[in-house]
Design an enzyme around this catalytic site. Structure first.
Site, PDB file in Angstrom:
ATOM      1  N   LYS A  32      47.553  30.804  35.712  1.00  0.00           N
ATOM      2  CA  LYS A  32      46.522  30.511  36.709  1.00  0.00           C
ATOM      3  C   LYS A  32      47.078  29.547  37.741  1.00  0.00           C
ATOM      4  O   LYS A  32      47.814  28.606  37.391  1.00  0.00           O
ATOM      5  CB  LYS A  32      45.303  29.872  36.031  1.00  0.00           C
ATOM      6  CG  LYS A  32      44.036  29.952  36.835  1.00  0.00           C
ATOM      7  CD  LYS A  32      43.381  31.315  36.699  1.00  0.00           C
ATOM      8  CE  LYS A  32      42.215  31.478  37.660  1.00  0.00           C
ATOM      9  NZ  LYS A  32      41.598  32.795  37.556  1.00  0.00           N
ATOM     10  N   GLY A  90      22.027  37.963  38.454  1.00  0.00           N
ATOM     11  CA  GLY A  90      23.029  37.980  39.531  1.00  0.00           C
ATOM     12  C   GLY A  90      23.388  39.402  39.919  1.00  0.00           C
ATOM     13  O   GLY A  90      23.931  40.155  39.120  1.00  0.00           O
ATOM     14  N   VAL A  91      23.036  39.771  41.161  1.00  0.00           N
ATOM     15  CA  VAL A  91      23.338  41.136  41.612  1.00  0.00           C
ATOM     16  C   VAL A  91      24.280  41.099  42.817  1.00  0.00           C
ATOM     17  O   VAL A  91      24.021  41.671  43.862  1.00  0.00           O
ATOM     18  CB  VAL A  91      22.058  41.968  41.904  1.00  0.00           C
ATOM     19  CG1 VAL A  91      21.438  42.427  40.599  1.00  0.00           C
ATOM     20  CG2 VAL A  91      21.056  41.185  42.748  1.00  0.00           C
ATOM     21  N   GLY A  92      25.396  40.394  42.627  1.00  0.00           N
ATOM     22  CA  GLY A  92      26.449  40.369  43.642  1.00  0.00           C
ATOM     23  C   GLY A  92      27.373  41.548  43.431  1.00  0.00           C
ATOM     24  O   GLY A  92      26.933  42.653  43.095  1.00  0.00           O
ATOM     25  N   VAL A 144      29.623  42.312  41.049  1.00  0.00           N
ATOM     26  CA  VAL A 144      29.640  42.912  39.709  1.00  0.00           C
ATOM     27  C   VAL A 144      28.228  43.348  39.285  1.00  0.00           C
ATOM     28  O   VAL A 144      28.007  44.506  38.919  1.00  0.00           O
ATOM     29  CB  VAL A 144      30.236  41.922  38.673  1.00  0.00           C
ATOM     30  CG1 VAL A 144      30.140  42.487  37.262  1.00  0.00           C
ATOM     31  CG2 VAL A 144      31.685  41.603  39.020  1.00  0.00           C
TER      32      VAL A 144
HETATM   33  P1  NAD Z   1      29.378  37.404  43.559  1.00  0.00           P
HETATM   34  O1  NAD Z   1      29.489  36.104  44.242  1.00  0.00           O
HETATM   35  O2  NAD Z   1      29.592  38.668  44.332  1.00  0.00           O
HETATM   36  O3  NAD Z   1      27.925  37.537  42.880  1.00  0.00           O
HETATM   37  C1  NAD Z   1      27.354  36.537  42.111  1.00  0.00           C
HETATM   38  C2  NAD Z   1      25.854  36.580  42.373  1.00  0.00           C
HETATM   39  O4  NAD Z   1      25.214  35.685  41.466  1.00  0.00           O
HETATM   40  C3  NAD Z   1      25.464  36.153  43.778  1.00  0.00           C
HETATM   41  O5  NAD Z   1      24.600  37.120  44.360  1.00  0.00           O
HETATM   42  C4  NAD Z   1      24.762  34.813  43.561  1.00  0.00           C
HETATM   43  O6  NAD Z   1      23.742  34.562  44.515  1.00  0.00           O
HETATM   44  C5  NAD Z   1      24.192  35.001  42.169  1.00  0.00           C
HETATM   45  N1  NAD Z   1      23.866  33.752  41.474  1.00  0.00           N
HETATM   46  C6  NAD Z   1      24.516  32.564  41.492  1.00  0.00           C
HETATM   47  N2  NAD Z   1      23.863  31.675  40.714  1.00  0.00           N
HETATM   48  C7  NAD Z   1      22.815  32.324  40.167  1.00  0.00           C
HETATM   49  C8  NAD Z   1      21.785  31.949  39.274  1.00  0.00           C
HETATM   50  N3  NAD Z   1      21.695  30.707  38.783  1.00  0.00           N
HETATM   51  N4  NAD Z   1      20.856  32.873  38.931  1.00  0.00           N
HETATM   52  C9  NAD Z   1      20.923  34.116  39.426  1.00  0.00           C
HETATM   53  N5  NAD Z   1      21.863  34.522  40.299  1.00  0.00           N
HETATM   54  C10 NAD Z   1      22.804  33.643  40.649  1.00  0.00           C
HETATM   55  O7  NAD Z   1      30.370  37.311  42.310  1.00  0.00           O
HETATM   56  P2  NAD Z   1      30.915  38.493  41.407  1.00  0.00           P
HETATM   57  O8  NAD Z   1      32.266  38.873  41.868  1.00  0.00           O
HETATM   58  O9  NAD Z   1      29.845  39.516  41.266  1.00  0.00           O
HETATM   59  O10 NAD Z   1      31.113  37.728  40.022  1.00  0.00           O
HETATM   60  C11 NAD Z   1      30.023  37.505  39.135  1.00  0.00           C
HETATM   61  C12 NAD Z   1      30.548  36.952  37.827  1.00  0.00           C
HETATM   62  O11 NAD Z   1      31.481  37.870  37.268  1.00  0.00           O
HETATM   63  C13 NAD Z   1      31.298  35.624  37.942  1.00  0.00           C
HETATM   64  O12 NAD Z   1      31.090  34.882  36.767  1.00  0.00           O
HETATM   65  C14 NAD Z   1      32.753  36.059  38.005  1.00  0.00           C
HETATM   66  O13 NAD Z   1      33.621  35.040  37.564  1.00  0.00           O
HETATM   67  C15 NAD Z   1      32.722  37.222  37.039  1.00  0.00           C
HETATM   68  N6  NAD Z   1      33.829  38.172  37.214  1.00  0.00           N
HETATM   69  C16 NAD Z   1      33.981  38.824  38.390  1.00  0.00           C
HETATM   70  C17 NAD Z   1      35.023  39.747  38.522  1.00  0.00           C
HETATM   71  C18 NAD Z   1      35.216  40.530  39.790  1.00  0.00           C
HETATM   72  O14 NAD Z   1      36.018  41.460  39.762  1.00  0.00           O
HETATM   73  N7  NAD Z   1      34.515  40.242  40.872  1.00  0.00           N
HETATM   74  C19 NAD Z   1      35.891  39.981  37.451  1.00  0.00           C
HETATM   75  C20 NAD Z   1      35.696  39.310  36.243  1.00  0.00           C
HETATM   76  C21 NAD Z   1      34.642  38.410  36.147  1.00  0.00           C
END
Ligand code: NAD
Length: 349
Positions: free
Chosen positions: A81, A182-184, A186
């Site tokens: 990392k 969380g609907v970002g 992932v």
């Molecule tokens: P993202 O930023 O696209 O989406 C995260 C979403 O969660 C956002 O819409 C945010 O507003 C919402 N959020 C934050 N705090 C919140 C809360 N307290 N309650 C409800 N919603 C909340 O991020 P992502 O890329 O979708 O990643 C989401 C998770 O998955 C993270 O923990 C990340 O470390 C993990 N992850 C992501 C990937 C990847 O490929 N993107 C890979 C492995 C793990």
């Protein structure tokens, strides 16, 4: 200064490298946890740490997590990392990225970087001018690599379905009630895939406008973030923050399954025992969310087209099954079983 091996998160890391480039203002840490299976792969975080010791702790903790994640995904990669210490204004310059690229290059391929919090694919392109030990670069359609989010979402989708099969005895998500936190990138991708299967979805997001938009798009119900941990449903899928499974929240869970993409869902190791004691089927986070790393690792290794990525992501359910079977046979929590399997795979079992 405390030596890295005196940090509580030190776990016989093979190397902890500190870099300083006065001309560009770069201060960075690269932790190489294990190269037992191959080059230590893991993204770089760009973050402001009021106490620089926290940057070293993050690098130590996250690099170990990457060793486990890569090993369990069956990748020929170790775990590492990078952390670039940002100032309070979080100013990132091309000179700083170039200096970081040279720092990575000086490790001769023992560490391979990609995006993490605070880093973009454009930053990876800048780093790639100085070193070839970088992934997560923009790629042409049909090739491995690029934005890991959709591939992570697909792997989580397959993992949720495996959990439904094991926990509820159902072969499809149709009619199964799944609550997504969380609907970002992932969680949103997961929600769309599950909606197409006819799952009953309840979603939330800290950005309520985003949750409302998504709910309208896929025909889901939306609730406020404060309600999600206590919702009565078949599956809770954490796809936002880490450390949401705590002593308090686990007592209030009203689901038989927790399976989602967020990293580091368990606040402490004791929370693995608490979930297990409550009989809740848990999909260890770094196993179910490995789709993104599979995507970028195959890009780096140069033998990845999309079909190979998908074939490897399709094996995530098998790995989960293996964990749950061993958990049932030994009585150990799934998270503990996964850690033990990963330790064996990296030659430390
Ligand atoms: P993202 O930023 O696209 O989406 C995260 C979403 O969660 C956002 O819409 C945010 O507003 C919402 N959020 C934050 N705090 C919140 C809360 N307290 N309650 C409800 N919603 C909340 O991020 P992502 O890329 O979708 O990643 C989401 C998770 O998955 C993270 O923990 C990340 O470390 C993990 N992850 C992501 C990937 C990847 O490929 N993107 C890979 C492995 C793990």
């Amino acid at each position: 200064m405390t030596a890295p091996w005196n940090y509580p998160d030190f776990d016989d890391h093979e190397g902890v490298h500190l870099f300083r480039d006065a001309a560009s203002g770069l201060t960075a840490v690269i932790a190489v946890h294990s190269t037992h299976l191959g080059p230590a792969a893991g993204g770089t975080r760009f973050w402001h740490y009021p106490d620089p010791a926290d940057a070293i702790t993050d690098a130590l903790r996250l690099s170990r997590g990457m060793s486990f994640k890569n090993a369990m995904a069956g990748l020929p990669m170790g775990g590492g990392k990078g952390v670039v210490l940002a100032d309070s204004a979080r100013i990132k310059t091309p000179e700083m990225l170039a200096a970081f690229g040279r720092a990575i290059d000086s490790l001769g391929g023992r560490y391979v970087t990609a995006e993490d919090v605070g880093m973009t694919d454009a930053d990876m392109v800048a780093i790639a001018r100085e070193t070839r030990h970088v992934s997560g670069l923009p790629v042409a359609a049909g090739h491995a690599g690029g934005d890991p989010g959709p591939t992570t979402a697909y792997g989580v989708y397959l993992g949720v379905k495996a959990a439904i099969r094991r926990g509820l005895g159902k072969d499809s998500a149709q009619g199964v009630h799944i609550a997504i936190q969380g609907v970002g990138s992932v969680g949103g991708g997961l929600a769309r895939l599950l909606a197409a299967d006819g799952a009953k979805l309840t979603i939330t997001d800290a950005d309520m406008a985003r949750a409302i938009r998504m709910a309208a798009e896929i025909g889901a119900k939306h609730i406020s973030p404060s309600e999600i941990m206590g919702i009565e449903a078949d599956v809770l899928s954490p796809c936002a923050l880490g450390a949401i499974l705590t002593e308090e929240s686990i007592v209030g869970l009203r689901v038989p399954i927790v399976a989602g993409g967020a990293n580091n869902q368990l606040a402490t190791q004791a929370d693995a025992d608490r979930l297990h004691a409550r009989g809740i089927l848990y999909a260890p986070d770094y196993v179910i969310n490995a789709g993104g790393i599979i995507n970028v690792a195959l890009e780096y290794l140069g033998h990845g087209d999309r079909a190979e990525v998908e074939a490897r992501v399709a094996r995530i359910p098998e790995r989960l099954e293996q964990i749950w079977a061993e958990s049932a046979a030994t009585g150990a929590p799934a998270a503990t079983v996964a850690d033990r399997m990963a330790m064996r795979l990296i030659g430390r079992g």
